[in-house]
Scaffold this active site. Sequence first.
Site, mmCIF file in Angstrom:
data_model
loop_
_atom_site.group_PDB
_atom_site.id
_atom_site.type_symbol
_atom_site.label_atom_id
_atom_site.label_comp_id
_atom_site.label_asym_id
_atom_site.label_seq_id
_atom_site.Cartn_x
_atom_site.Cartn_y
_atom_site.Cartn_z
ATOM 1 N N ARG A 51 1.410 -7.353 2.521
ATOM 2 C CA ARG A 51 2.015 -8.384 1.673
ATOM 3 C C ARG A 51 2.196 -7.956 0.236
ATOM 4 O O ARG A 51 3.246 -8.145 -0.360
ATOM 5 C CB ARG A 51 1.141 -9.644 1.632
ATOM 6 C CG ARG A 51 1.453 -10.677 2.652
ATOM 7 C CD ARG A 51 0.178 -11.376 2.999
ATOM 8 N NE ARG A 51 -0.738 -10.392 3.528
ATOM 9 C CZ ARG A 51 -0.746 -10.016 4.808
ATOM 10 N NH1 ARG A 51 0.055 -10.579 5.652
ATOM 11 N NH2 ARG A 51 -1.554 -9.069 5.243
ATOM 12 N N THR A 52 1.130 -7.431 -0.357
ATOM 13 C CA THR A 52 1.197 -7.195 -1.793
ATOM 14 C C THR A 52 2.275 -6.159 -2.109
ATOM 15 O O THR A 52 3.147 -6.387 -2.948
ATOM 16 C CB THR A 52 -0.181 -6.762 -2.336
ATOM 17 O OG1 THR A 52 -1.137 -7.749 -1.946
ATOM 18 C CG2 THR A 52 -0.162 -6.661 -3.843
ATOM 19 N N LYS A 80 -4.315 16.270 -3.325
ATOM 20 C CA LYS A 80 -4.521 17.628 -3.866
ATOM 21 C C LYS A 80 -5.538 17.628 -4.992
ATOM 22 O O LYS A 80 -5.792 18.665 -5.604
ATOM 23 C CB LYS A 80 -3.192 18.170 -4.425
ATOM 24 C CG LYS A 80 -2.078 18.261 -3.417
ATOM 25 C CD LYS A 80 -0.836 18.820 -4.123
ATOM 26 C CE LYS A 80 0.376 18.798 -3.214
ATOM 27 N NZ LYS A 80 1.611 19.038 -3.988
ATOM 28 N N ARG A 101 -2.653 -0.295 -6.577
ATOM 29 C CA ARG A 101 -3.867 -0.742 -5.856
ATOM 30 C C ARG A 101 -4.763 0.463 -5.662
ATOM 31 O O ARG A 101 -4.291 1.541 -5.311
ATOM 32 C CB ARG A 101 -3.475 -1.331 -4.506
ATOM 33 C CG ARG A 101 -4.681 -1.574 -3.624
ATOM 34 C CD ARG A 101 -4.330 -2.335 -2.385
ATOM 35 N NE ARG A 101 -4.062 -3.737 -2.681
ATOM 36 C CZ ARG A 101 -3.886 -4.672 -1.753
ATOM 37 N NH1 ARG A 101 -3.925 -4.344 -0.475
ATOM 38 N NH2 ARG A 101 -3.653 -5.919 -2.082
ATOM 39 N N HIS A 129 -7.956 -9.262 -8.184
ATOM 40 C CA HIS A 129 -6.630 -9.211 -7.562
ATOM 41 C C HIS A 129 -5.751 -10.295 -8.215
ATOM 42 O O HIS A 129 -5.448 -11.316 -7.602
ATOM 43 C CB HIS A 129 -6.771 -9.445 -6.053
ATOM 44 C CG HIS A 129 -5.574 -9.092 -5.237
ATOM 45 N ND1 HIS A 129 -4.315 -8.871 -5.785
ATOM 46 C CD2 HIS A 129 -5.435 -8.935 -3.899
ATOM 47 C CE1 HIS A 129 -3.469 -8.593 -4.799
ATOM 48 N NE2 HIS A 129 -4.121 -8.622 -3.658
#
Length: 304
Positions: A51-52, A80, A101, A129
């Site tokens: 969703r986000t 890396k 995120r 959030h």
Amino acid sequence: MRSLIDILDLSLSEIDELITVANDIIENPENYREKCRYKKLATLFFEPSTRTRLSFEAAMMELGGGVLGFSEANSSSTAKGESVSDTIAVVGGYADIIAMRHPKEGAPLVASMKSDVPIINAGDGGHNHPTQTLTDLLTIQREKGTFENLTIGLCGDLKFGRTVHSLIAAMSRYKGIKFVLISPEELKLPSYVKESHIKAQGIEYKQTTSLEEVMPELDVLYMTRVQKERFFNEEDYLRLKDSYILTPEKLKNAKEDMIVLHPLPRVNEISTAVDDDKRACYFKQAKYGKYIRMALILKLLGVE
Ligand code: NCD
């Protein structure tokens, strides 16, 4: 240049303004189709999301802008050994705004200190959030018509659930709010959240392990998933994962106009038989996420 790292970065009047814009977008989407032409949003997701990330990308597309990014750390130079700061410094040269995120608490804050473009915290570990909270606020405003005098039950994983922490911070600023904190003993709300928001604002609250017992009092029931990825061992997760399961039977004792919210993804905490109940608002809530993120992108980019 502004970022959104914590929901409290926004004043109450800025939140009202975002909600007004989001409601206008819902009514008149055609007025917004060119607003971000030639602008680009980068979505840097070091942790899974449906969703986000997709709602951010859909939001930018509906504003006429472009999107780029990655959806797992393994497909970026993080694999890396590149630092978050370096990734941000580079991506800031390609995009006008970044939604990020990260599994580490505080990573978006660190990124915002290094960045030349606005950073949006799209979830940092078990911490915060804020854009989910904006989504929750838009849903509460549209469904209940007010942010005041509401009894809000938060149920499930209150310890690791970052959506819960940000929602409590946001709702603690309104008048007449009561919180009912429903969780197993081991997944109780962290004391820093309680101290810095609920107690600091003198908000009435109670803690319980029983959802049934408090159901009749609630105006909003915010269900959450037990956050498997934050557990140190599988055994604890398995023991706690089905602590609460909302069923039509349990809803019989709820107010007729209570609303059931859930940030999703749902695992087992809400039986699918609840989906047809008129109080179930979680899919609507997910849809509203796109509109409030459109409003947020406009604000952070300074588009009129
Ligand atoms: C939430 C999250 O990522 O914290 N999901 C979301 O953004 N809608 C809730 C969760 O994962 O349980």
